[in-house]
Design a protein around this motif. Structure first.
Motif, PDB file in Angstrom:
ATOM      1  N   LYS A   1       0.129  -7.365  -8.391  1.00 45.05           N
ATOM      2  CA  LYS A   1       1.184  -6.400  -8.111  1.00 45.05           C
ATOM      3  C   LYS A   1       2.533  -7.083  -8.292  1.00 45.05           C
ATOM      4  O   LYS A   1       2.616  -8.305  -8.263  1.00 45.05           O
ATOM      5  CB  LYS A   1       1.077  -5.906  -6.656  1.00 45.05           C
ATOM      6  CG  LYS A   1      -0.208  -5.205  -6.326  1.00 45.05           C
ATOM      7  CD  LYS A   1      -0.335  -4.897  -4.851  1.00 45.05           C
ATOM      8  CE  LYS A   1       0.578  -3.801  -4.437  1.00 45.05           C
ATOM      9  NZ  LYS A   1       0.312  -3.281  -3.090  1.00 45.05           N
TER      10      LYS A   1
ATOM     11  N   ARG B   1       7.839   0.273  -3.481  1.00 49.23           N
ATOM     12  CA  ARG B   1       6.753   0.902  -2.743  1.00 49.23           C
ATOM     13  C   ARG B   1       6.930   2.416  -2.673  1.00 49.23           C
ATOM     14  O   ARG B   1       5.968   3.158  -2.764  1.00 49.23           O
ATOM     15  CB  ARG B   1       6.658   0.317  -1.335  1.00 49.23           C
ATOM     16  CG  ARG B   1       6.040  -1.056  -1.349  1.00 49.23           C
ATOM     17  CD  ARG B   1       6.071  -1.674   0.023  1.00 49.23           C
ATOM     18  NE  ARG B   1       5.139  -2.774   0.037  1.00 49.23           N
ATOM     19  CZ  ARG B   1       4.227  -2.967   0.966  1.00 49.23           C
ATOM     20  NH1 ARG B   1       4.128  -2.160   1.980  1.00 49.23           N
ATOM     21  NH2 ARG B   1       3.405  -3.987   0.892  1.00 49.23           N
TER      22      ARG B   1
ATOM     23  N   ARG C   1       6.002   3.507  -6.049  1.00 48.34           N
ATOM     24  CA  ARG C   1       4.728   2.909  -6.488  1.00 48.34           C
ATOM     25  C   ARG C   1       4.864   1.982  -7.701  1.00 48.34           C
ATOM     26  O   ARG C   1       3.888   1.654  -8.347  1.00 48.34           O
ATOM     27  CB  ARG C   1       3.670   3.982  -6.801  1.00 48.34           C
ATOM     28  CG  ARG C   1       3.413   5.021  -5.732  1.00 48.34           C
ATOM     29  CD  ARG C   1       2.822   4.407  -4.474  1.00 48.34           C
ATOM     30  NE  ARG C   1       2.092   5.384  -3.685  1.00 48.34           N
ATOM     31  CZ  ARG C   1       2.583   6.001  -2.608  1.00 48.34           C
ATOM     32  NH1 ARG C   1       3.794   5.748  -2.208  1.00 48.34           N
ATOM     33  NH2 ARG C   1       1.850   6.861  -1.928  1.00 48.34           N
TER      34      ARG C   1
ATOM     35  N   ASP D   1       5.440  -1.121  -7.710  1.00 47.04           N
ATOM     36  CA  ASP D   1       4.778  -2.401  -7.465  1.00 47.04           C
ATOM     37  C   ASP D   1       3.328  -2.416  -7.943  1.00 47.04           C
ATOM     38  O   ASP D   1       2.750  -3.475  -8.185  1.00 47.04           O
ATOM     39  CB  ASP D   1       4.864  -2.777  -5.976  1.00 47.04           C
ATOM     40  CG  ASP D   1       4.210  -1.771  -5.050  1.00 47.04           C
ATOM     41  OD1 ASP D   1       4.314  -0.549  -5.301  1.00 47.04           O
ATOM     42  OD2 ASP D   1       3.595  -2.201  -4.060  1.00 47.04           O
ATOM     43  N   GLU D   2       2.733  -1.247  -8.118  1.00 44.99           N
ATOM     44  CA  GLU D   2       1.332  -1.144  -8.517  1.00 44.99           C
ATOM     45  C   GLU D   2       1.119  -1.241 -10.036  1.00 44.99           C
ATOM     46  O   GLU D   2      -0.007  -1.411 -10.497  1.00 44.99           O
ATOM     47  CB  GLU D   2       0.743   0.192  -8.034  1.00 44.99           C
ATOM     48  CG  GLU D   2       0.964   0.506  -6.567  1.00 44.99           C
ATOM     49  CD  GLU D   2       0.093  -0.297  -5.618  1.00 44.99           C
ATOM     50  OE1 GLU D   2      -0.753  -1.089  -6.082  1.00 44.99           O
ATOM     51  OE2 GLU D   2       0.274  -0.147  -4.401  1.00 44.99           O
TER      52      GLU D   2
ATOM     53  N   GLN E   1      -1.365  -3.407 -12.145  1.00 40.56           N
ATOM     54  CA  GLN E   1      -2.799  -3.201 -11.961  1.00 40.56           C
ATOM     55  C   GLN E   1      -3.447  -2.470 -13.136  1.00 40.56           C
ATOM     56  O   GLN E   1      -4.670  -2.340 -13.187  1.00 40.56           O
ATOM     57  CB  GLN E   1      -3.067  -2.469 -10.651  1.00 40.56           C
ATOM     58  CG  GLN E   1      -2.754  -3.355  -9.460  1.00 40.56           C
ATOM     59  CD  GLN E   1      -2.893  -2.625  -8.164  1.00 40.56           C
ATOM     60  OE1 GLN E   1      -3.947  -2.097  -7.849  1.00 40.56           O
ATOM     61  NE2 GLN E   1      -1.813  -2.579  -7.404  1.00 40.56           N
TER      62      GLN E   1
ATOM     63  N   ARG F   1      -8.340   2.894  -2.857  1.00 40.13           N
ATOM     64  CA  ARG F   1      -7.628   1.637  -3.079  1.00 40.13           C
ATOM     65  C   ARG F   1      -8.475   0.474  -2.571  1.00 40.13           C
ATOM     66  O   ARG F   1      -9.066   0.556  -1.495  1.00 40.13           O
ATOM     67  CB  ARG F   1      -6.282   1.644  -2.339  1.00 40.13           C
ATOM     68  CG  ARG F   1      -5.284   2.620  -2.904  1.00 40.13           C
ATOM     69  CD  ARG F   1      -4.718   2.196  -4.249  1.00 40.13           C
ATOM     70  NE  ARG F   1      -4.027   0.932  -4.118  1.00 40.13           N
ATOM     71  CZ  ARG F   1      -4.017  -0.011  -5.053  1.00 40.13           C
ATOM     72  NH1 ARG F   1      -4.639   0.159  -6.187  1.00 40.13           N
ATOM     73  NH2 ARG F   1      -3.373  -1.125  -4.858  1.00 40.13           N
TER      74      ARG F   1
ATOM     75  N   LEU G   1      -6.304   2.818  -8.931  1.00 35.85           N
ATOM     76  CA  LEU G   1      -4.876   2.512  -8.867  1.00 35.85           C
ATOM     77  C   LEU G   1      -4.178   3.462  -7.899  1.00 35.85           C
ATOM     78  O   LEU G   1      -3.277   3.082  -7.166  1.00 35.85           O
ATOM     79  CB  LEU G   1      -4.266   2.628 -10.264  1.00 35.85           C
ATOM     80  CG  LEU G   1      -2.779   2.415 -10.416  1.00 35.85           C
ATOM     81  CD1 LEU G   1      -2.396   1.005  -9.978  1.00 35.85           C
ATOM     82  CD2 LEU G   1      -2.363   2.648 -11.857  1.00 35.85           C
ATOM     83  N   THR G   2      -4.617   4.704  -7.893  1.00 34.83           N
ATOM     84  CA  THR G   2      -4.131   5.688  -6.934  1.00 34.83           C
ATOM     85  C   THR G   2      -5.340   6.434  -6.393  1.00 34.83           C
ATOM     86  O   THR G   2      -6.429   6.336  -6.950  1.00 34.83           O
ATOM     87  CB  THR G   2      -3.126   6.670  -7.570  1.00 34.83           C
ATOM     88  OG1 THR G   2      -2.564   7.490  -6.531  1.00 34.83           O
ATOM     89  CG2 THR G   2      -3.770   7.558  -8.614  1.00 34.83           C
TER      90      THR G   2
ATOM     91  N   GLN H   1      -3.769   7.941  -0.920  1.00 37.38           N
ATOM     92  CA  GLN H   1      -2.404   7.530  -1.228  1.00 37.38           C
ATOM     93  C   GLN H   1      -1.459   8.716  -1.338  1.00 37.38           C
ATOM     94  O   GLN H   1      -0.286   8.604  -1.009  1.00 37.38           O
ATOM     95  CB  GLN H   1      -2.358   6.729  -2.539  1.00 37.38           C
ATOM     96  CG  GLN H   1      -2.739   5.281  -2.379  1.00 37.38           C
ATOM     97  CD  GLN H   1      -4.129   5.114  -1.808  1.00 37.38           C
ATOM     98  OE1 GLN H   1      -5.088   5.711  -2.274  1.00 37.38           O
ATOM     99  NE2 GLN H   1      -4.251   4.308  -0.764  1.00 37.38           N
TER     100      GLN H   1
END
Length: 190
Positions: free
Chosen positions: A56, A88, A91, A93-94, A97, A112, A139-140, A144
């Protein structure tokens, strides 16, 4: 049938390429505003308990768990950096992935992945927590878009298991669409 969810790596490749400029911008912002590496790597529990490593963009201080060890992230977590707070919320930061999706460790949509130490801790309190491992993590996910960092572990588990028990390709598209709305507007993100 739970392991055969429609998830060709081509989605990871396409979205990974699209996200590269965004990752670059935030990598620069992270470097300019806080000490430590740009990326954060952590071992998590994947499908059927297999270890996977997720990457991340780092959203917390570099020493975030030095004194506390592994703890559950919260809504207004004081360990989160100012840039991390925005990442965050949207999202961002994800985004790294997508590499895990290309490798086959993750899918676009699914529960997750959690850390081993937290999975063990939560399993002691809620024996059905490992049922989340019946499919490839995502990923989601349904949890979430319905609570994010506000969710307690048992609530997250219920939402994840609801997703698994009611899976359909249409359900995945609905979750992906809701996630895109959160990314674009920040509404509903915690």
């Amino acid at each position: 049938w739970l392991t055969s969810f429609y998830n060709p790596p081509i989605f990871g490749i396409i979205f990974g390429i699209i996200s590269l400029p965004i990752i670059l911008i935030f990598a620069i912002l992270i470097k300019l505003t806080s000490k430590g590496p740009v990326f954060f790597r952590q071992e998590r529990v994947g499908y059927m308990g297999k270890p996977i490593v997720i990457t991340k963009l780092r959203s917390m201080r570099n020493d975030a768990e030095k004194k506390t060890g592994a703890v559950w992230a919260t809504k207004d977590d004081p360990r989160v950096t100012p840039v991390g707070k925005f990442m965050r919320k949207t999202r961002v930061d994800e985004l790294p992935q997508f590499w895990s999706i290309i490798k086959g460790d993750m899918s676009l949509v699914g529960p997750r992945p959690e850390r081993f130490v937290l999975t063990e801790k939560f399993t002691e309190k809620w024996p059905n927590f490992p049922q989340r491992l019946r499919i490839i993590p995502g990923l989601t996910g349904y949890a979430q878009i319905h609570g994010g960092y506000d969710l307690k572990p048992n609530e997250k588990c219920k939402l994840d298991n609801y997703y698994i028990d009611n899976y359909s390709l249409g359900f995945d598209f609905k979750i992906a669409f809701e996630t895109l709305k959160i990314i674009v507007t920040g509404d509903g993100a915690r």
